[in-house]
Design a protein around this motif. Sequence first.
Motif, PDB file in Angstrom:
ATOM      1  N   SER A  98       0.829  -1.224   0.000  1.00  0.00           N
ATOM      2  CA  SER A  98       0.000   0.000   0.000  1.00  0.00           C
ATOM      3  C   SER A  98       0.855   1.264   0.000  1.00  0.00           C
ATOM      4  CB  SER A  98      -0.946   0.004   1.198  1.00  0.00           C
ATOM      5  OG  SER A  98      -0.217   0.168   2.388  1.00  0.00           O
ATOM      6  N   GLY A  99       2.101   1.158   0.422  1.00  0.00           N
ATOM      7  CA  GLY A  99       3.013   2.289   0.257  1.00  0.00           C
ATOM      8  C   GLY A  99       3.333   3.111   1.498  1.00  0.00           C
ATOM      9  N   ILE A 100       3.239   2.502   2.685  1.00  0.00           N
ATOM     10  CA  ILE A 100       3.526   3.281   3.901  1.00  0.00           C
ATOM     11  C   ILE A 100       5.003   3.702   3.952  1.00  0.00           C
ATOM     12  CG2 ILE A 100       3.512   3.277   6.434  1.00  0.00           C
ATOM     13  CD1 ILE A 100       0.697   3.331   5.197  1.00  0.00           C
ATOM     14  N   SER A 101       5.908   2.770   3.723  1.00  0.00           N
ATOM     15  CA  SER A 101       7.333   3.148   3.745  1.00  0.00           C
ATOM     16  C   SER A 101       7.639   4.110   2.601  1.00  0.00           C
ATOM     17  CB  SER A 101       8.239   1.913   3.671  1.00  0.00           C
ATOM     18  OG  SER A 101       7.890   1.090   2.562  1.00  0.00           O
ATOM     19  N   SER A 102       7.115   3.812   1.408  1.00  0.00           N
ATOM     20  CA  SER A 102       7.378   4.685   0.247  1.00  0.00           C
ATOM     21  C   SER A 102       6.917   6.107   0.539  1.00  0.00           C
ATOM     22  CB  SER A 102       6.645   4.178  -0.995  1.00  0.00           C
ATOM     23  OG  SER A 102       6.805   2.809  -1.168  1.00  0.00           O
ATOM     24  N   ILE A 135      10.824  -1.277  -5.842  1.00  0.00           N
ATOM     25  CA  ILE A 135      10.480  -2.462  -6.639  1.00  0.00           C
ATOM     26  C   ILE A 135       9.367  -3.207  -5.909  1.00  0.00           C
ATOM     27  CG2 ILE A 135      11.321  -4.724  -7.405  1.00  0.00           C
ATOM     28  CD1 ILE A 135      14.096  -3.445  -7.766  1.00  0.00           C
ATOM     29  N   ASP A 136       8.313  -3.571  -6.624  1.00  0.00           N
ATOM     30  CA  ASP A 136       7.228  -4.326  -5.994  1.00  0.00           C
ATOM     31  C   ASP A 136       6.634  -5.312  -6.988  1.00  0.00           C
ATOM     32  OD1 ASP A 136       5.665  -4.777  -3.630  1.00  0.00           O
ATOM     33  OD2 ASP A 136       3.950  -3.789  -4.577  1.00  0.00           O
ATOM     34  N   PHE A 137       6.357  -6.503  -6.495  1.00  0.00           N
ATOM     35  CA  PHE A 137       5.694  -7.528  -7.294  1.00  0.00           C
ATOM     36  C   PHE A 137       4.419  -7.878  -6.526  1.00  0.00           C
ATOM     37  CE2 PHE A 137       5.438 -12.060  -8.837  1.00  0.00           C
ATOM     38  CZ  PHE A 137       5.153 -11.726 -10.151  1.00  0.00           C
ATOM     39  N   GLY A 192      -8.457  -3.022  -8.893  1.00  0.00           N
ATOM     40  CA  GLY A 192      -8.432  -1.731  -9.593  1.00  0.00           C
ATOM     41  C   GLY A 192      -7.326  -0.795  -9.123  1.00  0.00           C
ATOM     42  N   LEU A 193      -6.582  -1.191  -8.088  1.00  0.00           N
ATOM     43  CA  LEU A 193      -5.517  -0.313  -7.569  1.00  0.00           C
ATOM     44  C   LEU A 193      -4.154  -0.939  -7.863  1.00  0.00           C
ATOM     45  CD1 LEU A 193      -7.152   0.683  -4.151  1.00  0.00           C
ATOM     46  CD2 LEU A 193      -7.179   1.943  -6.303  1.00  0.00           C
ATOM     47  N   SER A 194      -3.102  -0.171  -7.590  1.00  0.00           N
ATOM     48  CA  SER A 194      -1.759  -0.704  -7.852  1.00  0.00           C
ATOM     49  C   SER A 194      -0.831  -0.406  -6.677  1.00  0.00           C
ATOM     50  CB  SER A 194      -1.217  -0.113  -9.156  1.00  0.00           C
ATOM     51  OG  SER A 194      -1.367   1.277  -9.132  1.00  0.00           O
ATOM     52  N   SER A 195       0.390  -0.864  -6.761  1.00  0.00           N
ATOM     53  CA  SER A 195       1.355  -0.684  -5.664  1.00  0.00           C
ATOM     54  C   SER A 195       1.404   0.783  -5.259  1.00  0.00           C
ATOM     55  CB  SER A 195       2.753  -1.115  -6.123  1.00  0.00           C
ATOM     56  OG  SER A 195       2.736  -2.453  -6.550  1.00  0.00           O
ATOM     57  N   GLY A 196       1.391   1.033  -3.951  1.00  0.00           N
ATOM     58  CA  GLY A 196       1.387   2.414  -3.450  1.00  0.00           C
ATOM     59  C   GLY A 196      -0.013   2.985  -3.380  1.00  0.00           C
ATOM     60  N   TRP A 197      -1.034   2.113  -3.361  1.00  0.00           N
ATOM     61  CA  TRP A 197      -2.427   2.548  -3.482  1.00  0.00           C
ATOM     62  C   TRP A 197      -2.930   3.422  -2.327  1.00  0.00           C
ATOM     63  CZ3 TRP A 197      -5.648   0.706   0.372  1.00  0.00           C
ATOM     64  CH2 TRP A 197      -5.222  -0.443   1.055  1.00  0.00           C
ATOM     65  N   ILE A 237       7.596  -2.248 -11.354  1.00  0.00           N
ATOM     66  CA  ILE A 237       6.755  -3.392 -10.994  1.00  0.00           C
ATOM     67  C   ILE A 237       7.337  -4.674 -11.590  1.00  0.00           C
ATOM     68  CG2 ILE A 237       4.421  -4.389 -11.180  1.00  0.00           C
ATOM     69  CD1 ILE A 237       4.580  -1.888  -9.374  1.00  0.00           C
ATOM     70  N   GLY A 238       7.629  -5.610 -10.719  1.00  0.00           N
ATOM     71  CA  GLY A 238       8.185  -6.894 -11.156  1.00  0.00           C
ATOM     72  C   GLY A 238       8.954  -7.513  -9.995  1.00  0.00           C
TER      73      GLY A 238
END
Length: 265
Positions: free
Chosen positions: A107-111, A129-131, A152-157, A170-171
């Motif tokens: 979900s992106g807390i650290s980012s 980097i996220d898979f 419908g959402l993506s990494s860092g949502w 992404i990978g």
Amino acid sequence: MTAEGSEGAPQAARKAHQLTDGARKALGDSRAAINLRWLRTLSGAPVDRILDVLTEVDALVPIEKEMRRRQVAGGRSSYAQICAPFELYALVRLLQPKHIVETGVSSGISSAHFLMALDKNRSGTLHSIDFPTHQRGPVLAADESPVSVPPGLSSGWAIPFRSTRWDLRIGESQVLLPKLVEELPAIDVFLHDDLHTPEHLTFELETIRPKLSPSALVLADNTKWTGDAAPQFANSFHARISRRGTKDLVGFRLPAPRRTKGTPA
Ligand SMILES: C[S@@+](CC[C@H](N)C(=O)[O-])C[C@H]1O[C@@H](n2cnc3c(N)ncnc32)[C@H](O)[C@@H]1O
């Protein structure tokens, strides 16, 4: 006189707590209570300087609230991921890194905390980097991992802002990390928070090794699952791992290069 010298360490810890408690409550996880001792060990900064940076954290409250709202709307009662978001923010403000690499976004807390600090620094890039795995339906099922991404959402949502300082890839880290490391001139901060096995953590640490800058900060979460991978890597630099309280988030700094006679300070 420093805050520590004039008031003592417990007072400084209390002050750090007061300065970050509004943001912690807004994010909604008691585990995120600031650990000043860990922050001091990893930053090497004087307490006064750390407290200075922590005065900025209250301004993050609206973003923390929105990240919390998105987590709850996505069916998560707690953000349940990195336990040290405010330390990540402070470390980036204190160390002023040019290149941060993290594996594992979800979900992106650290980012989000890395990015807010880089934006405040007005310099540096976060390479993530996220898979991701994907949640089956609109509500997280009991058998699904909270790190999965809602439909419908993506990494860092859960991140409610955009930053031009984010290079999100992404990978699988097994494929993408070696390529990323090849591209970068140096890595100043690294956070491992993806696949928590001893083999995978060792792979990531050995991949970044050649590009770690002098005094680089290396962090690894969930080390209860990764055996001796992190301490062994730290030992190879004669560095000591520092654990965040009773949690299994650990970090260490590479030793600064020794100054020889005639080298400017
Ligand atoms: C614990 S979550 C990351 C939490 C995040 N750092 C935060 O603070 O919110 C782990 C993430 O790593 C991803 N992941 C797992 N194995 C991976 C791999 N081999 N390469 C890249 N990402 C992976 C998962 O799908 C998940 O999105």
